[in-house]
Write an enzyme that holds these catalytic residues in place. Structure first.
Site, PDB file in Angstrom:
ATOM      1  N   GLU A 161      -9.474   9.914  21.685  1.00 15.06           N
ATOM      2  CA  GLU A 161     -10.703  10.581  22.144  1.00 15.06           C
ATOM      3  C   GLU A 161     -10.394  11.417  23.394  1.00 15.06           C
ATOM      4  O   GLU A 161     -10.893  12.526  23.546  1.00 15.06           O
ATOM      5  CB  GLU A 161     -11.754   9.503  22.451  1.00 15.06           C
ATOM      6  N   ASP A 173     -17.071   1.987  23.160  1.00 13.03           N
ATOM      7  CA  ASP A 173     -17.394   2.351  21.781  1.00 13.03           C
ATOM      8  C   ASP A 173     -16.340   1.854  20.802  1.00 13.03           C
ATOM      9  O   ASP A 173     -16.649   1.264  19.763  1.00 13.03           O
ATOM     10  CB  ASP A 173     -17.538   3.870  21.649  1.00 13.03           C
TER      11      ASP A 173
HETATM   12  C1  GLA Z   1     -20.088   7.218  25.632  1.00 15.58           C
HETATM   13  C2  GLA Z   1     -18.647   6.814  25.914  1.00 15.58           C
HETATM   14  C3  GLA Z   1     -18.571   5.350  26.359  1.00 15.58           C
HETATM   15  C4  GLA Z   1     -19.534   5.069  27.504  1.00 15.58           C
HETATM   16  C5  GLA Z   1     -20.930   5.594  27.189  1.00 15.58           C
HETATM   17  C6  GLA Z   1     -21.865   5.490  28.360  1.00 15.58           C
HETATM   18  O1  GLA Z   1     -20.593   6.531  24.536  1.00 15.58           O
HETATM   19  O2  GLA Z   1     -17.844   7.006  24.777  1.00 15.58           O
HETATM   20  O3  GLA Z   1     -17.242   5.032  26.723  1.00 15.58           O
HETATM   21  O4  GLA Z   1     -19.052   5.581  28.709  1.00 15.58           O
HETATM   22  O5  GLA Z   1     -20.893   6.958  26.774  1.00 15.58           O
HETATM   23  O6  GLA Z   1     -22.084   4.158  28.688  1.00 15.58           O
END
Ligand code: GLA
Length: 387
Positions: A161, A173
């Site tokens: 990512e 995530d």
């Molecule tokens: C996105 C990012 C996560 C996290 C959220 C906010 O989903 O991928 O890593 O930082 O935003 O909590």
């Protein structure tokens, strides 16, 4: 409300039509997050859960060194050499990004055919990109018998990512997609990566997502800027207290002393993160005690922080949270995920869901001109092979 089951038989058929081979099938879910937002890349805590909306991958080996991809959802294909991987600002980045991670680690992989599909909504803050990355990694791990651990895959998906999608995301995530467990949230310490499954059994309450249909792209949003602002705050504190590594080590007092005099905006951002970490720990206790009303109030406060201090909400999400605040059937609500669009998460009394959805949908359209999509999500297991 949208909640149809994904047809893996159809994916198999489409794969065979594209590639003339029998595939292996894998699934990796999206996620919700109950509380703990923008804390993961600050070494803080999160409380996410995997959901019944997933990315699906069908895969088979090739005899050559080529990668052949097909996206069923986008009706697009890609062909390229495994030795020539680069980001293309397209859905292919999530597949090629994790392939690139495997090659960087010297893993022995060859060419493959891969078809990608799913029932996860893209750009709605449900972490569709992590779901794809994790599904592809799992598939490649199995196809080429690489012997990677779940945690290794999580870290590689996160790195992909960063490098291919250009979002300097935290680990929440990808971790949730892989480690999710049906019926449970995961309380994760993003510094030590220690985690605990917390039952999400909320008697008589449903988790309902309202998709604002403001599509977000974290790569072009202020996500990376927020991360830099937090890092700047840490750097200022660290000049005085060298052992400080991240906002996790920073106190309100340190912020007041070393960050506020430098920059009021960065102070505000950092303060939100400190508060959110404390809020999450208290919210986990609420959940364990079954005090959903207290948990819900903390979610409302998180939204205020995300909207005013961290400034990652948008007027449509603010509208959605503000609207349900006056509804006694809604125990808690906030914007969810990276922000700048996507979904709000709501804890709603089960018997009030239908009436609420009807009311909010009509009012939302009137207020914003946008359609509201609604998902009543189930908490599901993490990444796996489909038998
Ligand atoms: C996105 C990012 C996560 C996290 C959220 C906010 O989903 O991928 O890593 O930082 O935003 O909590």
């Amino acid at each position: 409300m949208l909640s149809d089951k994904y047809d893996t038989g159809l994916l198999k058929k489409k794969f065979s039509a594209y590639f003339g081979a029998e595939p292996l099938l894998f699934r990796s879910p999206g996620r919700i997050n109950i509380i703990g937002e923008h804390t993961d890349y600050n070494d803080g805590f999160v409380l996410p859960a995997a959901i019944d909306k997933s990315a699906y991958v069908a895969i088979s080996k090739r005899e050559d060194d080529n990668i052949h991809l097909a996206s069923i959802a986008f009706n697009e294909t890609y062909t390229g050499k495994i030795t020539e991987l680069r980001p293309l600002k397209s859905w292919t980045d999530y597949v090629l990004g994790v392939t690139d991670q495997l090659l960087k680690r010297g893993m022995a992989i060859g060419g493959f055919n891969l078809a990608l599909d799913g029932d996860i909504i893209i750009g709605a803050g449900l972490s569709s990109s992590a779901a794809v990355e994790c599904a592809v990694l799992y598939a490649l791990n199995e196809l080429f018998a690489l012997g990677l651990s779940k945690m290794e895959m999580v870290k590689m998906a996160q790195a992909a990512e960063h490098t291919f999608a250009g979002v300097k995301c935290g680990i929440m995530d990808q971790f949730t997609s892989v480690f999710g467990k049906a019926g449970h949230g995961v309380q994760l310490d993003c510094r030590s990566l220690a985690y605990e499954y917390v039952p999400l059994s909320m008697e008589g309450i449903k988790i309902v997502l309202f998709n604002s249909n403001v599509s977000h792209s974290l790569a072009s949003s202020g996500y990376n800027t927020r991360r830099q602002q937090c890092e700047q705050g840490v750097a200022w504190v660290r000049k005085h207290i060298p052992e400080v590594r991240s906002l996790r080590d920073v106190s309100q007092e340190m912020l007041r002393q070393y960050v506020l005099p430098k920059d009021a905006l960065i102070y505000k951002r950092c303060q939100y993160v400190l508060e959110e970490n404390l809020r999450l720990l208290a919210a986990c206790e609420d959940l364990k005690k079954g005090d959903i009303a207290a948990l819900g109030q903390k979610m409302f406060r998180t939204h205020e922080g995300l909207s005013r201090e961290y400034e990652v909400s948008c007027s449509e999400l603010d509208w959605l949270v503000q609207y349900v605040r006056n509804e006694k059937e809604v125990l808690g609500a906030r914007m969810m995920g990276g922000g700048f669009g996507g979904c709000s998460i709501n804890l709603v009394k089960e018997n009030a869901v239908d009436a609420l959805v009807e009311k909010v949908s009509a009012q939302y359209r009137q207020a914003t001109g946008l359609t509201l999509d609604v998902y009543a999500v189930q908490i599901a297991d993490g990444t796996g092979k489909i038998a």
